[in-house]
Design an enzyme around this catalytic site. Structure first.
Site, mmCIF file in Angstrom:
data_model
loop_
_atom_site.group_PDB
_atom_site.id
_atom_site.type_symbol
_atom_site.label_atom_id
_atom_site.label_comp_id
_atom_site.label_asym_id
_atom_site.label_seq_id
_atom_site.Cartn_x
_atom_site.Cartn_y
_atom_site.Cartn_z
ATOM 1 N N HIS A 138 65.959 54.227 -21.065
ATOM 2 C CA HIS A 138 66.150 54.218 -19.614
ATOM 3 C C HIS A 138 65.874 55.615 -19.059
ATOM 4 C CE1 HIS A 138 69.036 50.510 -19.414
ATOM 5 N NE2 HIS A 138 67.957 50.278 -20.147
ATOM 6 N N GLU B 34 67.623 57.520 -17.187
ATOM 7 C CA GLU B 34 68.756 58.436 -17.326
ATOM 8 C C GLU B 34 68.858 59.001 -18.743
ATOM 9 O OE1 GLU B 34 70.385 54.968 -14.738
ATOM 10 O OE2 GLU B 34 68.852 55.273 -16.269
ATOM 11 N N CYS C 297 73.399 51.901 -15.547
ATOM 12 C CA CYS C 297 74.014 50.780 -16.262
ATOM 13 C C CYS C 297 75.178 51.306 -17.105
ATOM 14 C CB CYS C 297 72.969 50.088 -17.157
ATOM 15 S SG CYS C 297 72.480 51.085 -18.588
ATOM 16 N N CYS D 189 74.025 53.908 -19.800
ATOM 17 C CA CYS D 189 73.707 55.211 -19.227
ATOM 18 C C CYS D 189 74.956 55.907 -18.704
ATOM 19 C CB CYS D 189 72.654 55.065 -18.137
ATOM 20 S SG CYS D 189 71.055 54.521 -18.787
#
Length: 149
Positions: free
Chosen positions: A56, A58, A86, A89
């Site tokens: 992701h 992040e 999410c 993260c």
């Protein structure tokens, strides 16, 4: 006096990263990490390209910023991300001890808040910065994806 390096300025940089993800066929989420009004990490989703569910924006940004700083903690740093992090993260952000998280669009299905996850108690959170732009990019991505299938 207006600070030229406000949350909107850096969120626009994160949106540029999200556009790069969009062009690569990735879910268009972008992130930047800032310290002392300087971007030290830029990233976007790479889950498809890397075939890695943890890639992701992040996660990529945390790793890049930690490498830049030479340490695992992101104290005095701000993460700007176009979509609410999410649960995964948020956990990584918790452990990185990032000082501030600024996100654009909320994620009412998979965001950390709906999942009941918490960030570090000292982390300041600002939501809704350029949320309309981030949401529109997401909507455009999924409309195009549906039309291709």
């Amino acid at each position: 006096m207006i600070n030229p390096f406000d949350d909107t300025y850096f969120m626009k940089k994160a949106l540029q990263e999200a556009e790069i993800a969009f062009e690569k066929g990735e879910i268009p989420v972008g992130a930047v990490v800032v310290i002392n009004d300087k971007i030290i990490a830029r990233s976007h989703n790479l889950t498809e390209l890397l075939n890695d569910v943890t890639a992701h924006a992040e996660m990529q940004a945390i790793t890049a910023a930690a490498n830049f700083l030479g340490g695992k903690y992101l104290t005095n740093c701000t993460l700007y991300v176009t979509l609410e992090p999410c649960q995964m993260c948020a956990g990584a952000l918790y452990w990185s001890q990032v000082s501030k998280v600024v996100y654009g669009a909320s994620d009412d299905q998979r965001g950390y808040k709906v999942m009941g996850t918490k960030l570090h108690p000292k982390t300041k959170v600002v939501s809704g910065v350029l949320a309309d732009e981030a949401s529109e990019l997401m909507k455009r991505f999924f409309i195009e994806k549906r039309n291709l299938n």
